[in-house]
Design a protein around this motif. Sequence first.
Motif, mmCIF file in Angstrom:
data_model
loop_
_atom_site.group_PDB
_atom_site.id
_atom_site.type_symbol
_atom_site.label_atom_id
_atom_site.label_comp_id
_atom_site.label_asym_id
_atom_site.label_seq_id
_atom_site.Cartn_x
_atom_site.Cartn_y
_atom_site.Cartn_z
ATOM 1 N N ARG A 246 9.821 -0.796 13.845
ATOM 2 C CA ARG A 246 9.969 -0.866 12.381
ATOM 3 C C ARG A 246 9.879 0.543 11.786
ATOM 4 N N GLY A 247 8.915 1.333 12.273
ATOM 5 C CA GLY A 247 8.781 2.720 11.813
ATOM 6 C C GLY A 247 9.959 3.561 12.265
ATOM 7 N N ARG A 248 10.395 3.314 13.511
ATOM 8 C CA ARG A 248 11.509 4.085 14.067
ATOM 9 C C ARG A 248 12.785 3.835 13.258
ATOM 10 N N ILE A 249 12.990 2.579 12.863
ATOM 11 C CA ILE A 249 14.157 2.244 12.031
ATOM 12 C C ILE A 249 14.087 3.038 10.729
ATOM 13 N N ALA A 250 12.884 3.074 10.146
ATOM 14 C CA ALA A 250 12.685 3.781 8.877
ATOM 15 C C ALA A 250 12.972 5.268 9.042
ATOM 16 N N ASN A 251 12.492 5.865 10.144
ATOM 17 C CA ASN A 251 12.667 7.303 10.357
ATOM 18 C C ASN A 251 14.119 7.667 10.579
ATOM 19 N N SER A 252 14.802 6.881 11.434
ATOM 20 C CA SER A 252 16.164 7.259 11.794
ATOM 21 C C SER A 252 17.109 7.094 10.602
ATOM 22 N N ASN A 253 16.687 6.341 9.604
ATOM 23 C CA ASN A 253 17.515 6.181 8.410
ATOM 24 C C ASN A 253 17.005 7.041 7.251
ATOM 25 N N HIS A 254 16.093 7.970 7.565
ATOM 26 C CA HIS A 254 15.564 8.911 6.581
ATOM 27 C C HIS A 254 14.996 8.204 5.355
ATOM 28 N N GLY A 255 14.145 7.245 5.617
ATOM 29 C CA GLY A 255 13.478 6.555 4.517
ATOM 30 C C GLY A 255 12.554 7.490 3.765
ATOM 31 N N ASP A 256 12.406 7.246 2.459
ATOM 32 C CA ASP A 256 11.484 8.046 1.645
ATOM 33 C C ASP A 256 10.132 7.356 1.498
ATOM 34 N N VAL A 257 10.147 6.058 1.451
ATOM 35 C CA VAL A 257 8.886 5.305 1.454
ATOM 36 C C VAL A 257 9.066 4.057 2.310
ATOM 37 N N PHE A 258 7.955 3.565 2.820
ATOM 38 C CA PHE A 258 7.967 2.403 3.702
ATOM 39 C C PHE A 258 6.986 1.381 3.138
ATOM 40 N N ILE A 259 7.475 0.161 2.908
ATOM 41 C CA ILE A 259 6.606 -0.881 2.355
ATOM 42 C C ILE A 259 6.677 -2.115 3.235
ATOM 43 N N ARG A 353 -8.190 -7.166 -5.120
ATOM 44 C CA ARG A 353 -9.099 -6.781 -4.025
ATOM 45 C C ARG A 353 -9.041 -5.292 -3.727
ATOM 46 N N GLY A 354 -8.216 -4.576 -4.485
ATOM 47 C CA GLY A 354 -8.234 -3.112 -4.418
ATOM 48 C C GLY A 354 -7.369 -2.505 -3.331
ATOM 49 N N VAL A 355 -7.387 -1.187 -3.311
ATOM 50 C CA VAL A 355 -6.669 -0.432 -2.280
ATOM 51 C C VAL A 355 -7.587 -0.289 -1.075
ATOM 52 N N GLN A 356 -7.048 -0.538 0.081
ATOM 53 C CA GLN A 356 -7.829 -0.499 1.309
ATOM 54 C C GLN A 356 -7.160 0.462 2.286
ATOM 55 N N GLN A 357 -7.876 0.779 3.328
ATOM 56 C CA GLN A 357 -7.280 1.626 4.355
ATOM 57 C C GLN A 357 -7.525 1.021 5.730
ATOM 58 N N ALA A 358 -6.527 1.071 6.566
ATOM 59 C CA ALA A 358 -6.682 0.582 7.934
ATOM 60 C C ALA A 358 -5.608 1.213 8.795
ATOM 61 N N ASN A 359 -5.813 1.108 10.091
ATOM 62 C CA ASN A 359 -4.916 1.747 11.048
ATOM 63 C C ASN A 359 -3.891 0.730 11.542
ATOM 64 N N PHE A 360 -2.857 0.499 10.746
ATOM 65 C CA PHE A 360 -1.842 -0.482 11.096
ATOM 66 C C PHE A 360 -0.780 0.129 11.996
ATOM 67 N N ALA A 361 -0.509 -0.572 13.083
ATOM 68 C CA ALA A 361 0.515 -0.078 14.007
ATOM 69 C C ALA A 361 1.855 0.074 13.292
ATOM 70 N N VAL A 362 2.156 -0.834 12.377
ATOM 71 C CA VAL A 362 3.463 -0.807 11.720
ATOM 72 C C VAL A 362 3.594 0.417 10.815
ATOM 73 N N LEU A 363 2.476 0.890 10.241
ATOM 74 C CA LEU A 363 2.527 2.069 9.368
ATOM 75 C C LEU A 363 2.477 3.363 10.176
ATOM 76 N N ARG A 364 1.900 3.267 11.385
ATOM 77 C CA ARG A 364 1.655 4.460 12.185
ATOM 78 C C ARG A 364 2.943 5.187 12.540
ATOM 79 N N GLY A 365 4.010 4.437 12.761
ATOM 80 C CA GLY A 365 5.230 5.066 13.281
ATOM 81 C C GLY A 365 6.183 5.608 12.233
ATOM 82 N N SER A 366 5.831 5.525 10.963
ATOM 83 C CA SER A 366 6.792 5.961 9.947
ATOM 84 C C SER A 366 6.369 7.299 9.359
ATOM 85 N N TYR A 367 7.264 8.274 9.416
ATOM 86 C CA TYR A 367 6.948 9.624 8.941
ATOM 87 C C TYR A 367 7.263 9.747 7.461
#
Length: 419
Positions: A246-259, A353-367
Amino acid sequence: MITLLLAMQIAGSAATAGAPTFIVVRDGQTTTSVPVTISDGQAFVRADLLVKAMRGTLTIGTNLHYTLALPRAHLDLIDGIPFAKFDTVTVPLTRAPQVFAGQLYLPFQFVSEILPRYGGGYFYDVAVGELRTNTSAAISRAPLPAVVASPPPGAVASSPTPAAAPPVTPRRTRPAAPPAPKVVVIDAGHGGPDNGMTGPIGSPAWFTEKDVTLSVAKKIATVLRARGVDVLMTRTTDTLIALADRGRIANSNHGDVFISIHCNAPGSNNAAGARERGFETYFLAEAKTEDERRVQDMENESVKFETGANAPKGDPLNFIITDMAQNEHLRESSDLAQTIQQGLIDVHPGPNRGVQQANFAVLRGSYMPAVLVEIGFGSNQSEATFLSDQANQRALARNIAESVIAYLAHYDSRIGGAR
Ligand SMILES: [Zn+2]
């Protein structure tokens, strides 16, 4: 927005002597985020990331020796020894530098006290968690006097009127280029054999996360496209996409944000769990609370559906590089998460419930700035009913899309201001 972020950092730092969740290293116009890691109730910063952000180098010597070469200072450290050596000066540290998983970690005091005192021109702003160079004290450079070129003796003038000054064309400031079209990557959570969370919303209907996330993701895409934003969806059908892809798809298409869009489920399968409801937005960082870890583990579980071609390659070096690339977008990701979370208050029955932080695999791969939105609990009967309703989905989607547009506009104005 900033107030909330600060409140969040202060709340998360009570046990660790004022350490924020990450610091920003500012060198002129360049800023780099460096995460702060908590170990044994103590705050640490990874030496290689810090040194890189400061445009220095970290050299690993023999016998647990490390040398940090910064632009204006040199210092030596030894793993497990609570002292730093700056040239001939030996400075005590509150904690010894330590190696975890092959990486040298420095006590937070290193950033807040040692570098400002011995680093050769750094200031640590505790209010915003920013380590910056003292460039504000730099002398403003006077414009160089114009050099009047006189032809060298004996040179033959090629122009019939050599004495005439060439017409001065005032150098126009380049008109601001129209902002490049933005690419927003929308990731509908789960898919194919991975249903995500499921639950009854009153017989005979069932709530299936992968269907709701796809439906909402498509509606977000529709709104964004209508507003002239390019959209890339990681999936448009009921299919399984590996988290790393999912991150790789985002990167190779030069995404600006990932949601990434998801639905939540409680940690406990009891009456109290069934009552849990509300929306929260995550950005990538180390999970700090039990609740954040629960959601992180739940969403990372999708990996178990990935086999063969879908399975991510477990290259540890690649992971470190990925980790570092994402760190540079930490503050933007946090801003984006705040914008989306604040917006949802207007259309979601809540609670917030606010803004949270976690180490999601899906977010990890997107630059790129990346967030994961838990739009509500599919496990709560009334919230599942709310989330299943097409009109409500459209309202949520419109709201998220507007927040993304507001974020992009804000991002553009900041970039424009820096030029
Ligand atoms: Zn999910």
